[in-house]
Enzyme design. Structure first.
Site, PDB file in Angstrom:
ATOM      1  N   GLU A  65       0.850  -1.191   0.000  1.00 39.30           N
ATOM      2  CA  GLU A  65       0.000   0.000   0.000  1.00 39.30           C
ATOM      3  C   GLU A  65       0.883   1.237   0.000  1.00 39.30           C
ATOM      4  OE1 GLU A  65      -2.530   1.635  -0.760  1.00 39.30           O
ATOM      5  OE2 GLU A  65      -4.070   1.048   0.660  1.00 39.30           O
ATOM      6  N   ASP A  66       0.363   2.331  -0.540  1.00 37.70           N
ATOM      7  CA  ASP A  66       1.128   3.574  -0.526  1.00 37.70           C
ATOM      8  C   ASP A  66       1.101   4.241   0.847  1.00 37.70           C
ATOM      9  OD1 ASP A  66      -1.567   4.288  -0.691  1.00 37.70           O
ATOM     10  OD2 ASP A  66      -1.327   5.589  -2.427  1.00 37.70           O
ATOM     11  N   ASP A  89      -3.680   5.330   6.571  1.00 37.44           N
ATOM     12  CA  ASP A  89      -4.229   6.553   7.128  1.00 37.44           C
ATOM     13  C   ASP A  89      -5.172   6.178   8.265  1.00 37.44           C
ATOM     14  OD1 ASP A  89      -6.153   8.929   7.157  1.00 37.44           O
ATOM     15  OD2 ASP A  89      -4.671   9.647   5.728  1.00 37.44           O
ATOM     16  N   PHE A 146      -1.472  16.285   4.273  1.00 36.09           N
ATOM     17  CA  PHE A 146      -1.881  15.641   3.028  1.00 36.09           C
ATOM     18  C   PHE A 146      -0.678  15.581   2.093  1.00 36.09           C
ATOM     19  CE2 PHE A 146      -3.897  14.894  -1.009  1.00 36.09           C
ATOM     20  CZ  PHE A 146      -4.853  13.957  -0.665  1.00 36.09           C
ATOM     21  N   ARG A 197       0.922  12.209  -8.866  1.00 30.89           N
ATOM     22  CA  ARG A 197       1.409  10.845  -8.628  1.00 30.89           C
ATOM     23  C   ARG A 197       2.841  10.667  -9.106  1.00 30.89           C
ATOM     24  NH1 ARG A 197      -2.737   7.378  -7.181  1.00 30.89           N
ATOM     25  NH2 ARG A 197      -4.800   7.874  -7.971  1.00 30.89           N
TER      26      ARG A 197
END
Length: 174
Positions: free
Chosen positions: A97-98, A101, A150, A163
């Site tokens: 996963e990036d 959160d 963010f 991205r």
């Protein structure tokens, strides 16, 4: 409203940490094959770089799970957009996963994958935001713990942009 991107983690630091994680995974999976599942779209950049640094045999599959809209906070609704192409029964699975959160999406995803009977199931994330955690998720391999800001770049986006940045940046609105 315009955006500015402030570098949080430069490209060289990200590359070095991915190398370290690849070496650790290679040691821990010695004599096994790792079946990596990328959570699209953001995880694709990280998984490709990580896979290149793992020395044991690797197979890849992709899954698209949505919990974000066009904003900067999780909607809390999890939707499977693309499921796996292969079975994971009796495989050593590593979900890539990036970012972790709130934990909502990954908690749901890991529970669903566990029910499919893998031999083992672990989670690897490039970024972890523990201050945002709502649901407890065990992360086995973490690139960086980051503050509650963010972030974009290295696969992470804001409204499908940024991205392709080769570093992790913080998006600031002016």
């Amino acid at each position: 409203m315009s955006e500015h991107i402030r570098v949080l983690l430069p490209e060289e630091e990200v590359d070095a940490r991915i190398q370290e994680i690849g070496e650790q995974i290679s040691r821990e999976y010695e004599g096994k094959q790792v079946h990596m599942i990328c959570v699209l779209k953001g995880g694709s950049f990280f998984m490709c770089e990580l896979a290149k640094r793992i020395t044991v045999p690797v197979s890849l599959d992709f899954m698209a799970v949505s919990s974000y809209g066009s904003g900067t906070t999780s909607g809390g609704v999890v939707k499977i957009v693309k499921d796996l192409d292969e079975t994971i029964r009796e495989k050593d699975v590593l979900v890539v996963e990036d970012i972790v959160d709130s934990g909502r999406t990954l908690s749901y995803l890991l529970e669903m994958l566990q029910a499919r009977g893998p031999k083992s199931l672990r989670l690897c994330t490039l970024l972890d935001k523990p201050d945002r955690r709502v649901v407890d998720v065990k992360v086995d391999y973490t690139g960086f713990h980051i503050p509650d800001e963010f972030v974009v770049g290295y696969g992470l986006d804001y409204d499908q942009r940024y991205r392709n940045l080769p570093y992790i940046g913080v998006i600031e609105f002016k």
